[in-house]
Design a protein around this motif. Structure first.
Motif, PDB file in Angstrom:
ATOM      1  N   ASP A 330     -51.639  99.467  96.118  1.00 25.86           N
ATOM      2  CA  ASP A 330     -50.587 100.440  95.874  1.00 25.86           C
ATOM      3  C   ASP A 330     -49.410 100.234  96.806  1.00 25.86           C
ATOM      4  OD1 ASP A 330     -50.966 102.117  93.906  1.00 25.86           O
ATOM      5  OD2 ASP A 330     -51.358 103.881  95.134  1.00 25.86           O
ATOM      6  N   GLY A 331     -48.221 100.469  96.338  1.00 25.85           N
ATOM      7  CA  GLY A 331     -47.098 100.428  97.257  1.00 25.85           C
ATOM      8  C   GLY A 331     -45.892  99.754  96.664  1.00 25.85           C
ATOM      9  N   PRO A 332     -44.862  99.589  97.497  1.00 26.37           N
ATOM     10  CA  PRO A 332     -43.599  99.037  97.004  1.00 26.37           C
ATOM     11  C   PRO A 332     -43.767  97.645  96.388  1.00 26.37           C
ATOM     12  CG  PRO A 332     -43.367  99.805  99.260  1.00 26.37           C
ATOM     13  CD  PRO A 332     -44.795  99.967  98.901  1.00 26.37           C
ATOM     14  N   ALA A 335     -45.023  98.033  93.013  1.00 20.41           N
ATOM     15  CA  ALA A 335     -44.028  98.732  92.197  1.00 20.41           C
ATOM     16  C   ALA A 335     -42.942  97.768  91.746  1.00 20.41           C
ATOM     17  CB  ALA A 335     -43.415  99.886  92.996  1.00 20.41           C
ATOM     18  N   VAL A 411     -31.933 103.834  98.627  1.00 19.41           N
ATOM     19  CA  VAL A 411     -32.160 105.112  99.309  1.00 19.41           C
ATOM     20  C   VAL A 411     -33.599 105.244  99.797  1.00 19.41           C
ATOM     21  CG1 VAL A 411     -30.331 106.403  98.134  1.00 19.41           C
ATOM     22  CG2 VAL A 411     -32.633 106.405  97.175  1.00 19.41           C
ATOM     23  N   ALA A 412     -34.463 104.329  99.369  1.00 17.15           N
ATOM     24  CA  ALA A 412     -35.843 104.415  99.836  1.00 17.15           C
ATOM     25  C   ALA A 412     -36.119 103.479 101.007  1.00 17.15           C
ATOM     26  CB  ALA A 412     -36.808 104.107  98.691  1.00 17.15           C
TER      27      ALA A 412
ATOM     28  N   LYS B  79     -34.150 108.592 105.356  1.00 14.93           N
ATOM     29  CA  LYS B  79     -34.392 108.300 103.945  1.00 14.93           C
ATOM     30  C   LYS B  79     -35.653 108.968 103.414  1.00 14.93           C
ATOM     31  CE  LYS B  79     -31.446 104.388 103.730  1.00 14.93           C
ATOM     32  NZ  LYS B  79     -31.125 103.108 103.168  1.00 14.93           N
ATOM     33  N   ARG B  98     -41.741 108.101  82.622  1.00 18.34           N
ATOM     34  CA  ARG B  98     -42.930 108.159  83.469  1.00 18.34           C
ATOM     35  C   ARG B  98     -42.964 106.978  84.424  1.00 18.34           C
ATOM     36  NH1 ARG B  98     -46.886 109.066  79.823  1.00 18.34           N
ATOM     37  NH2 ARG B  98     -47.234 111.238  80.345  1.00 18.34           N
ATOM     38  N   GLU B  99     -42.635 105.808  83.906  1.00 15.18           N
ATOM     39  CA  GLU B  99     -42.639 104.610  84.759  1.00 15.18           C
ATOM     40  C   GLU B  99     -41.593 104.714  85.862  1.00 15.18           C
ATOM     41  OE1 GLU B  99     -44.060 101.333  81.404  1.00 15.18           O
ATOM     42  OE2 GLU B  99     -41.957 101.712  81.761  1.00 15.18           O
ATOM     43  N   LEU B 100     -40.448 105.318  85.514  1.00 13.12           N
ATOM     44  CA  LEU B 100     -39.388 105.477  86.505  1.00 13.12           C
ATOM     45  C   LEU B 100     -39.882 106.330  87.667  1.00 13.12           C
ATOM     46  CD1 LEU B 100     -36.278 104.875  86.888  1.00 13.12           C
ATOM     47  CD2 LEU B 100     -35.963 107.237  86.225  1.00 13.12           C
ATOM     48  N   TYR B 103     -42.479 104.407  89.649  1.00  8.79           N
ATOM     49  CA  TYR B 103     -41.817 103.367  90.441  1.00  8.79           C
ATOM     50  C   TYR B 103     -41.257 103.959  91.719  1.00  8.79           C
ATOM     51  CZ  TYR B 103     -38.335  99.772  91.593  1.00  8.79           C
ATOM     52  OH  TYR B 103     -37.583  98.827  92.239  1.00  8.79           O
ATOM     53  N   ASN B 104     -40.555 105.097  91.556  1.00  7.59           N
ATOM     54  CA  ASN B 104     -39.969 105.764  92.707  1.00  7.59           C
ATOM     55  C   ASN B 104     -41.005 106.171  93.735  1.00  7.59           C
ATOM     56  OD1 ASN B 104     -37.276 107.019  93.444  1.00  7.59           O
ATOM     57  ND2 ASN B 104     -37.119 106.600  91.262  1.00  7.59           N
ATOM     58  N   GLN B 106     -44.031 104.993  94.207  1.00  7.22           N
ATOM     59  CA  GLN B 106     -44.680 103.854  94.858  1.00  7.22           C
ATOM     60  C   GLN B 106     -43.756 103.174  95.851  1.00  7.22           C
ATOM     61  OE1 GLN B 106     -46.476 101.743  91.298  1.00  7.22           O
ATOM     62  NE2 GLN B 106     -47.942 101.408  92.927  1.00  7.22           N
ATOM     63  N   LEU B 107     -42.461 103.134  95.495  1.00 10.07           N
ATOM     64  CA  LEU B 107     -41.474 102.547  96.386  1.00 10.07           C
ATOM     65  C   LEU B 107     -41.493 103.265  97.735  1.00 10.07           C
ATOM     66  CD1 LEU B 107     -39.706 100.278  95.401  1.00 10.07           C
ATOM     67  CD2 LEU B 107     -37.885 101.907  94.983  1.00 10.07           C
ATOM     68  N   ARG B 108     -41.786 104.547  97.683  1.00  6.46           N
ATOM     69  CA  ARG B 108     -41.790 105.336  98.910  1.00  6.46           C
ATOM     70  C   ARG B 108     -43.181 105.430  99.522  1.00  6.46           C
ATOM     71  NH1 ARG B 108     -37.247 108.119  99.900  1.00  6.46           N
ATOM     72  NH2 ARG B 108     -35.618 108.060  98.333  1.00  6.46           N
ATOM     73  N   GLY B 109     -44.113 104.659  98.966  1.00  2.03           N
ATOM     74  CA  GLY B 109     -45.421 104.562  99.593  1.00  2.03           C
ATOM     75  C   GLY B 109     -46.332 105.754  99.367  1.00  2.03           C
ATOM     76  N   ILE B 110     -46.043 106.554  98.348  1.00  4.81           N
ATOM     77  CA  ILE B 110     -46.949 107.657  98.031  1.00  4.81           C
ATOM     78  C   ILE B 110     -48.128 107.090  97.247  1.00  4.81           C
ATOM     79  CG2 ILE B 110     -47.107 109.947  96.965  1.00  4.81           C
ATOM     80  CD1 ILE B 110     -44.050 110.022  97.028  1.00  4.81           C
ATOM     81  N   PRO B 111     -49.361 107.516  97.551  1.00  5.39           N
ATOM     82  CA  PRO B 111     -50.512 106.977  96.828  1.00  5.39           C
ATOM     83  C   PRO B 111     -50.381 107.197  95.325  1.00  5.39           C
ATOM     84  CG  PRO B 111     -51.222 108.299  98.685  1.00  5.39           C
ATOM     85  CD  PRO B 111     -49.743 108.458  98.585  1.00  5.39           C
ATOM     86  N   LYS B 112     -50.883 106.231  94.586  1.00  6.47           N
ATOM     87  CA  LYS B 112     -50.676 106.207  93.144  1.00  6.47           C
ATOM     88  C   LYS B 112     -51.172 107.474  92.427  1.00  6.47           C
ATOM     89  CE  LYS B 112     -50.233 103.230  89.428  1.00  6.47           C
ATOM     90  NZ  LYS B 112     -49.578 101.977  89.249  1.00  6.47           N
ATOM     91  N   ALA B 113     -52.351 107.922  92.810  1.00 10.70           N
ATOM     92  CA  ALA B 113     -52.913 109.093  92.145  1.00 10.70           C
ATOM     93  C   ALA B 113     -52.004 110.304  92.361  1.00 10.70           C
ATOM     94  CB  ALA B 113     -54.309 109.377  92.689  1.00 10.70           C
ATOM     95  N   ALA B 151     -36.927 112.272  89.718  1.00  4.70           N
ATOM     96  CA  ALA B 151     -37.122 111.124  90.606  1.00  4.70           C
ATOM     97  C   ALA B 151     -36.703 111.469  92.026  1.00  4.70           C
ATOM     98  CB  ALA B 151     -36.335 109.921  90.093  1.00  4.70           C
TER      99      ALA B 151
END
Lengths: 569, 262
Positions: A330-332, A335, A411-412, B79, B98-100, B103-104, B106-113, B151
């Motif tokens: 999981d992670g960037p 993604a 922004v992330a 940020k 949903r994918e957007l 994506y957001n 996960q980009l910020r490292g929040i666990p997928k679930a 998002a």
């Protein structure tokens, strides 16, 4: 751009619009339904000369350049390129005078046909590059369709490339014309041919403009660019494929077919200079008028046909997780990689990029293998590496396709490391598609070269070269980023004004990648096959180094990066 | 260190584009927990200011602090705290809604679930559940603003910056947006949004900053800024337009305009 900038306030529209019904709507039209633009105001717009459109076009060009050094540089580059094309083309055609008469005539016929073809499809692929081309922007002005057509024609001929085309074609007069009479008729022929080119190209863009304004239409057209990419490789194939051992015979047969096409007749008229030429020119003039009339009809229809972009239900996408998403933590990284894979599939630009890389490589590999020569392992390694370079070049502007959405990443991301991870995700996605593809290509190339065992060093070297290409591409992606237009454009792949940058980026990536690949490619090509075992680690090292450098650079200048890829096209 | 009761504070923020000064020394202040409106005519510098505050545009001069943290010196912490919806609906067009969101997240490292659960709730609240698997490129303006807001909210930011969130949005979607934003500020989070719809700002905001020609010309609690007038009147007075209901130029000029002229 204000009304003053459009150059219309002081020269007619304003006054004419309030004059009580002068000479009725759409006087030039033959069909009963005039365009609403002309009909609704029921005013004569008689004093709107095509000159206004020329000034509008010039102002649009100038306005596009104002206060933007980069765009200016791109424009200067375009002008230089056009001057070169015009000069060399003119000299080249003029030099036909020294060729045997029949060869010169045949070359003229083929070239003139080529010009018409380029004009017919070129602007279509570059649709959206030119503000004055879209008639819907002018549809609310009280213009009769005929005036609009005349104006759009005038605007169309105003430009660097039309001028260059004209100059090149005048070279034909110098090179082909027989005597003073021939020169005179030649000038007329060239002007008619030029008009035909312009009118045809406008007819094509206008008839399709409705389609081009829907998303689906643009998507389809985007992918159809592939055919032109392939078509561009056709001569290569034909020449290398042993299609014709005798180029002169091929030229003759081609010319004999094209002789009776309109451009062929124009070219023939220049050479002929007699009564036949007069008849041909008369025919051409009629043809220009007919095509022009068709264009006017298409224009009138385009102006009253609704924009179809919001029609139709949008289809849903499968909500599935790709293989990569299941493997990666999981992670960037996951993604970005999965997003890139989706884009390669869903975005027409992504599809075009991949398909054209593969197609061009395939064609080149095939034609390379057909040529006689030293042969040997180079025939397997060469095409594979070429494919790697082509794919690597797609990554020379990694953020271009994200374009205006890149802010979401910006922004992330708070560190250079985040940008490095982002690039790694992009590289991973590219490698996921490219690695098997290059493997396959190596096998095919090795088979064609006659020794399947060569597939192994070919694949290894190609993977190494891909790694190098990605590393260099990461650096160019942050140093010389440019916007990729939403609307396709088969020629530059950059929005207006950024063509120069795009050129620098891909050229830099190509040269840098080529040089840095030499340590592995050269020994392999020279026969030290075992060096290919080092290619993959070398490629991985360089792509890592590229990401490391690019991550920090990218973080340091990310506002500029986001700005550069967010230009509207 | 700045007063931590302020969610946003800029000091002498300047941005020039060539000769033109887009933002000329802006001191924007937004107290924590407020629902703040940044209003001003077109070209006043609202978008430029918000871009600089959110770290998308490098200021020429000045400093920006969010929750006391410098935006350009401490980007990681900042940020994580801010959510952004920039102007112009620039989203990843070829992802589904949903994918957007995922994506957001996960980009910020929040666990997928966690991302999936939050995305599902946001889609439901935003009334986008039926369109969740359609590509964003096929969304309407209102849907795009809503998915953009979703998002921006996904990582539960403390401060939310929205550039013209209500522009071109139908009343139903606008209602959804305001409901979500009200709930969000009620929990103590801060919203800063730019707009030139005065009625909306008056209805939603408790804090207003008025920009004109690259400057803040008034700033404070809504009631203080409007000082007994309607916000629209106060605004027109502040930015130097005539607030008396007369058209520009009154009776002079445009004499030819209208049905009665010759």
């Amino acid at each position: 751009m204000a009304g003053r900038d459009l150059g219309v306030n002081d020269s007619g529209f304003g006054e004419d619009a309030r004059g009580p019904g002068a000479d009725g709507p759409a006087a030039s039209g033959s069909t009963p339904a005039p365009a609403p633009a002309a009909g609704a105001s029921s005013s004569g717009a008689g004093r709107v000369s095509p000159w206004i459109f020329v000034r509008l076009k010039l102002r649009l060009v100038a306005g596009n350049l104002r206060g933007n050094g980069v765009r200016l540089a791109g424009f200067v580059f375009t002008v230089i390129a056009a001057l070169l094309v015009a000069g060399l083309g003119f000299l080249g055609l003029a030099a036909l005078r020294f060729a045997p008469d029949d060869v010169a005539a045949d070359v003229g016929i083929v070239l003139f046909s080529g010009f018409l073809l380029v004009w017919a499809v070129g602007p279509l692929l570059a649709f959206g590059l030119d503000d004055t081309l879209d008639p819907s922007r002018l549809s609310l002005f009280p213009l009769r369709t005929g005036q609009l057509a005349a104006g759009m024609f005038a605007a169309s001929v105003t430009g660097v490339w039309p001028a260059a085309t004209l100059v090149v074609m005048f070279g034909a007069v110098v090179g082909l014309a027989a005597g003073a009479g021939g020169a005179l008729l030649g000038v007329v022929a060239v002007l008619l041919q030029f008009a035909l080119c312009i009118v045809t190209s406008r007819l094509v863009t206008t008839s399709l403009s409705g389609v081009l304004r829907t998303r689906r239409g643009r998507d389809v057209l985007a992918v159809s660019v592939l055919f032109f990419v392939l078509a561009a490789q056709l001569p290569n194939l034909l020449l290398n494929g042993g299609f014709s051992a005798d180029p002169a015979a091929a030229l003759r047969s081609l010319a004999s077919v094209l002789r009776w096409t309109p451009p062929g007749m124009a070219a023939h008229a220049v050479t002929d200079g007699g009564l036949v030429a007069v008849a041909e020119l008369a025919f051409l003039a009629v043809l220009v008028l007919v095509v022009g009339r068709l264009w006017i009809a298409a224009l009138r229809r385009a102006l009253v046909t609704p924009d179809g972009s919001t029609e139709g239900g949008a289809s849903s996408v499968r909500n599935s997780r790709g293989l990569l998403a299941r493997i990666l933590p999981d992670g960037p990284l996951a993604a970005v990689a999965t997003k890139e894979l989706k884009y390669a599939r869903r975005d027409p630009r992504g599809r075009v990029g991949w398909f054209s890389s593969v197609a061009v490589t395939g064609v080149l590999a095939f034609s390379l293998s057909q040529g006689e020569g030293a042969g040997g392992i180079g025939l397997a390694v060469g095409p594979a590496c070429l494919g790697a370079v082509m794919i690597g070049l797609q990554s020379a502007n990694s953020f271009g396709i994200d374009g205006r959405s890149l802010w979401m990443n910006a922004v992330a991301y708070g560190t250079g490391r985040d940008w490095r991870t982002d690039l790694a995700g992009r590289h991973l996605a590219v490698a996921t598609i490219a690695a098997p593809l290059l493997g396959l290509l190596s096998v095919v190339a090795a088979l064609l070269a006659g020794n399947l065992a060569w597939a192994v060093p070919a694949a290894l070297t190609a993977w190494g070269v891909l790694g190098v290409g990605l590393g260099i591409g990461a650096v160019t992606s942050v140093l010389v980023p440019y916007s990729v237009p939403d609307r396709l454009n088969a020629f530059t792949g950059a929005v207006p004004g950024q063509g120069g940058i795009a050129f620098v980026a891909s050229f830099g990536a190509m040269i840098g990648g080529g040089l840095l690949s030499l340590p592995v490619t050269l020994p392999v090509l020279l026969g030290l096959t075992w060096v290919s075992a080092l290619a993959v680690p070398y490629g991985l090292l360089l792509s890592w180094a590229g990401r490391r450098l690019a991550g920090d650079l990218g973080f340091r200048r990310y506002p500029e990066l986001v700005g550069a890829v967010s230009q509207s096209g | 260190m700045t007063d931590i009761a302020e969610a946003v504070r800029t000091q002498r923020l300047v941005k020039r584009f060539g000769q033109q000064v887009a933002v000329g020394g802006v001191d924007l202040v937004v107290p924590r927990g407020s629902f703040a409106g940044l209003v001003g005519p077109n070209g006043a510098g609202k978008t430029t200011t918000l871009s600089m505050v959110t770290g998308l545009l490098r200021p020429d001069e000045g400093a920006i602090h969010i929750d006391g943290l410098d935006v350009w010196r401490d980007p990681v912490a900042v940020k994580a705290r801010i959510g952004v919806l920039p102007e112009g609906l620039r989203l990843f067009e070829r992802l589904s809604g949903r994918e957007l969101l995922s994506y957001n997240g996960q980009l910020r490292g929040i666990p997928k679930a966690e991302v999936e659960q939050r995305a599902e709730e946001l889609l439901r609240v935003m009334d986008l559940a039926d369109s969740a698997d359609k590509l964003v490129v096929d969304y309407s303006t209102g849907m795009r603003k809503k998915i953009g807001l979703a998002a921006a909210l996904l990582h539960n930011p403390r401060v939310l910056f929205l550039d013209e969130p209500f522009e071109g949005v139908d009343p139903v979607s606008a209602n959804t947006l305001t409901e979500v934003l009200r709930r969000y500020t009620a929990s103590g989070a801060t919203v800063v949004f730019s707009s030139h719809v005065m009625d909306l700002v008056e209805r939603l905001c408790d804090w207003v900053s008025v920009m004109s020609r690259g400057q803040i010309v008034a700033q404070g609690p809504l009631d203080r800024v409007r000082a007994g007038r309607s916000l629209n009147e106060a605004f027109l007075g502040l930015v130097g337009a005539r607030g008396d209901g007369q058209g520009p130029g009154g009776e002079e000029g445009l004499s030819w305009l209208g049905a009665t002229s010759a």
